[in-house]
Enzyme design. Structure first.
Site, PDB file in Angstrom:
ATOM      1  N   TYR A  71      43.349  62.102 -25.342  1.00  0.00           N
ATOM      2  CA  TYR A  71      42.179  61.391 -24.851  1.00  0.00           C
ATOM      3  C   TYR A  71      40.955  61.290 -25.587  1.00  0.00           C
ATOM      4  O   TYR A  71      41.042  61.868 -27.054  1.00  0.00           O
ATOM      5  CB  TYR A  71      41.603  61.771 -23.253  1.00  0.00           C
ATOM      6  CG  TYR A  71      41.286  63.241 -23.180  1.00  0.00           C
ATOM      7  CD1 TYR A  71      41.125  63.980 -24.282  1.00  0.00           C
ATOM      8  CD2 TYR A  71      41.254  63.684 -22.121  1.00  0.00           C
ATOM      9  CE1 TYR A  71      40.643  65.424 -24.165  1.00  0.00           C
ATOM     10  CE2 TYR A  71      40.723  65.121 -21.544  1.00  0.00           C
ATOM     11  CZ  TYR A  71      40.608  66.001 -22.845  1.00  0.00           C
ATOM     12  OH  TYR A  71      40.101  67.241 -22.494  1.00  0.00           O
ATOM     13  N   GLU A  72      40.110  60.513 -25.381  1.00  0.00           N
ATOM     14  CA  GLU A  72      38.579  60.237 -26.585  1.00  0.00           C
ATOM     15  C   GLU A  72      39.286  59.655 -27.911  1.00  0.00           C
ATOM     16  O   GLU A  72      39.026  59.673 -28.735  1.00  0.00           O
ATOM     17  CB  GLU A  72      37.993  61.513 -26.688  1.00  0.00           C
ATOM     18  CG  GLU A  72      37.468  62.024 -25.516  1.00  0.00           C
ATOM     19  CD  GLU A  72      36.579  60.980 -24.685  1.00  0.00           C
ATOM     20  OE1 GLU A  72      36.222  60.076 -25.435  1.00  0.00           O
ATOM     21  OE2 GLU A  72      36.264  61.186 -23.649  1.00  0.00           O
ATOM     22  N   GLY A  73      40.239  58.916 -27.724  1.00  0.00           N
ATOM     23  CA  GLY A  73      41.123  58.176 -28.942  1.00  0.00           C
ATOM     24  C   GLY A  73      41.880  59.195 -29.553  1.00  0.00           C
ATOM     25  O   GLY A  73      41.826  60.082 -29.806  1.00  0.00           O
ATOM     26  N   ARG A 101      34.038  63.287 -28.682  1.00  0.00           N
ATOM     27  CA  ARG A 101      35.262  63.620 -29.536  1.00  0.00           C
ATOM     28  C   ARG A 101      35.136  64.825 -30.531  1.00  0.00           C
ATOM     29  O   ARG A 101      35.986  65.632 -30.731  1.00  0.00           O
ATOM     30  CB  ARG A 101      35.314  62.373 -30.734  1.00  0.00           C
ATOM     31  CG  ARG A 101      35.877  61.087 -30.175  1.00  0.00           C
ATOM     32  CD  ARG A 101      35.708  59.985 -30.979  1.00  0.00           C
ATOM     33  NE  ARG A 101      36.726  58.920 -30.562  1.00  0.00           N
ATOM     34  CZ  ARG A 101      36.740  57.793 -31.046  1.00  0.00           C
ATOM     35  NH1 ARG A 101      36.173  57.300 -31.922  1.00  0.00           N
ATOM     36  NH2 ARG A 101      37.406  56.726 -30.505  1.00  0.00           N
ATOM     37  N   MET A 106      32.563  58.805 -17.753  1.00  0.00           N
ATOM     38  CA  MET A 106      32.715  57.808 -18.625  1.00  0.00           C
ATOM     39  C   MET A 106      33.795  57.000 -18.512  1.00  0.00           C
ATOM     40  O   MET A 106      34.932  57.339 -18.130  1.00  0.00           O
ATOM     41  CB  MET A 106      32.997  58.231 -20.222  1.00  0.00           C
ATOM     42  CG  MET A 106      33.246  57.162 -21.238  1.00  0.00           C
ATOM     43  SD  MET A 106      33.138  58.062 -22.857  1.00  0.00           S
ATOM     44  CE  MET A 106      34.249  59.100 -22.893  1.00  0.00           C
TER      45      MET A 106
END
Length: 578
Positions: A434-436, A294, A161
């Site tokens: 990571y991932e927000g 997430r 991604m």
């Protein structure tokens, strides 16, 4: 370091006594029962304990390397991945229409827990590939699905991604990567992305990048972002994938942890790609992948905590230091000391409740995808959306805190490499970022998830907790969970319509309070089930539930007070005074 023991007895307890697995599968028309599920988890656990765990420390010490522009993963990783894929583990919960096995998602999530407990760096390869499959299946054209989904599902190829740029992290509106039509349905993608996990490796096969970029006519901001499928290898004249695309690894990030995972700076030099979904709606398509990731990242925090707990508990039973509390015995194993027990119980109380909440959420995801009734599907999907930021942020926060406490049990030995505890701490830290980042997850919960359906989704979730608490009788865990739920309801009402600063000031504390209540709910359900049993597992559940009620849930009062304090103390100091 101790060997890893897969928590199969705990999984069996949750499936058969807490989560109603057989009934849930019957409602979905799936020919899977708890016995089959446990058998699958037992085999998955063997893979983690016997194949992945032995590679973890050496992989951390070697790290991935960039040699002549190509990534070399640590010794044993490439073969382990090929064996992993050949055994069918990449396709466990994937859609049978694309070559998957279609098993319940709860098995996938708990498998991810065991992978994360034994080799977090390895787990990112199949995890990101699974997310790429979900985005492609949901949004890509039939031609792209036909060409790419099959090899990705069976693990012949892997996915990555590509969102982040040096000037565009959380604020994707600032991204500058461009995509120009080639005139034949494909696009030339040009730009540089950073922090790209699994961007390149030496496992063989194609690597399918999902890249966010702007078309020439794109409007500004996030409404001008499109998503493109950009493979490492393009199709040749014979239908094979042998033509090298114009993309390259500029460097590997030097990181605090997950050293075996290649985190790449990727250059796309007019690389050929294809649009996924609608033009200028790439963010919606990418979020299909990001939401799946997430959940996976939350489970990484859970897995790290569980793996670290096993090491610390074994050490505490063996390590002899000091005298007994009454002074009559000594030296004694440190498990006799109250403070050591406190740290271990903090970790265990999170791990077992987190495992249960993850399982419950996974069953909702199965309902959202497979229930015959559209209303049931919609309700389940909303519950998964509500809990996704909670699982991502709370599990990774508690996971890191658990790794630190497990390390503390070792004293000075926890700080040196020999025992492996410092790797747990280093690896766990990235999951909060990571991932927000977890602050972003908290803002998502408060700003986007609480208002869903006019607040009906969260209120329905609270009502479900209240019903189980009321049915639990006079258990201390039920009473304390009910008290914390009342505080959470008050905070929820107070935050409705709050301003940006007020919401931002409260969000992280609110998410943690939400998570504590959700875990108290799971402990209530587990305690009710354990009260009907007579094994050591059942008595252990009752004891840890009581610990959670008396020693962890009281945090709810402090969090509620912090939330109600508002933003004044946070915003009072002038920016230039920091």
């Amino acid at each position: 370091m101790q060997s890893y023991a897969p928590p199969i007895d705990d999984y069996r307890f949750l499936l058969t006594e807490v989560l109603g697995f057989d009934q849930a599968m019957a409602e979905l028309g799936k020919a899977v029962d708890a016995d089959l599920a446990v058998a699958v988890l037992e085999e998955a656990g063997k893979v983690c304990a016997e194949r992945l765990h032995p590679l973890n420390r050496e992989g951390d010490e070697q790290g991935s390397r960039l040699v002549d522009g190509a990534v070399q993963t640590p010794d044993g990783f490439a073969q382990a991945y090929r064996d992993f894929a050949d055994a069918g583990w990449t396709s466990l919960s994937a859609d049978p229409a694309h070559g998957g096995q279609g098993l319940p998602f709860v098995l996938q999530l708990w498998f991810d827990e065991m992978i994360s407990a034994t080799n977090l760096s390895f787990g990112l390869f199949p995890g990101l590939s699974r997310g790429a499959c979900e985005a492609i299946a949901a949004h890509a054209s039939e031609e792209l699905k036909a060409a790419y989904l099959g090899p990705l599902v069976i693990g012949e190829w892997t996915g990555a991604m590509a969102l982040t740029e040096s000037g565009a992290g959380t604020d994707l509106a600032l991204l500058k990567t461009r995509a120009t039509p080639n005139g034949d349905g494909s696009y030339a993608v040009a730009g540089t992305k950073i922090f790209i996990s699994s961007g390149d490796h030496d496992f063989g096969g194609n690597i399918v990048h999902l890249v966010l970029a702007r078309l020439p006519d794109a409007p500004p901001g996030v409404k001008g972002i499109s998503l493109f499928l950009v493979p490492k290898y393009l199709p040749d004249a014979d239908g094979g994938f042998t033509v090298r695309n114009a993309m390259s690894v500029g460097s590997l990030e030097k990181k605090m942890g997950i050293h075996a995972q290649p985190t790449c700076v990727m250059h796309y030099d007019d690389a050929t790609g294809w649009l996924v979904g609608e033009a200028h709606r790439g963010l919606a398509a990418m979020f299909t992948m990001m939401n799946a990731e997430r959940l996976m990242v939350g489970i990484q925090g859970l897995g790290i905590a569980g793996g670290a707990y096993q090491q610390a508990a074994a050490y505490a039973r063996d390590r002899v230091q000091g005298r007994s509390a009454d002074g009559t015995r000594g030296p004694v194993a440190i498990i006799d000391h109250a403070d050591v027990r406190r740290m271990l119980l903090n970790v265990r109380a999170f791990v077992e409740a987190g495992r249960a909440l993850a399982g419950w959420t996974a069953l909702q995801l199965d309902r959202a995808k497979g229930h015959d009734d559209a209303g049931e599907r919609g309700q389940a999907d909303a519950l998964v959306a509500l809990l996704t930021p909670v699982i991502k942020a709370a599990f990774t926060d508690f996971g890191f805190e658990s790794a630190v406490q497990a390390q503390q049990v070792f004293g000075g030995h926890g700080y040196i490499r020999e025992w492996g505890m410092e790797q747990y701490v280093r690896d766990a830290r990235i999951a909060q970022i990571y991932e927000g980042t977890n602050g972003v997850q908290a803002m998502d919960l408060v700003g986007r998830k609480l208002p869903m359906a006019g607040g009906a989704v969260v209120e329905g979730f609270f009502d479900g907790i209240a019903a189980d608490v009321a049915a639990a009788g006079d258990l201390v865990i039920a009473a304390r969970t009910g008290e914390a739920l009342a505080l959470l309801r008050e905070a929820t009402v107070a935050l409705r319509g709050a301003g940006v600063d007020a919401t931002g000031a409260a969000a992280v504390d609110y998410l943690r309070l939400f998570a504590l209540v959700a875990m108290g709910w799971m402990w209530t359900r587990m305690a009710v089930a354990a009260g009907a049993g007579d094994t050591a597992l059942h008595s252990g559940k009752l004891a840890v539930a009581d610990y959670f009620a008396r020693r962890v849930l009281p945090q709810a009062g402090g969090l509620a007070a912090s939330i109600s304090a508002g933003e004044g103390a946070i915003m009072a100091l002038a920016a230039e005074a920091f």
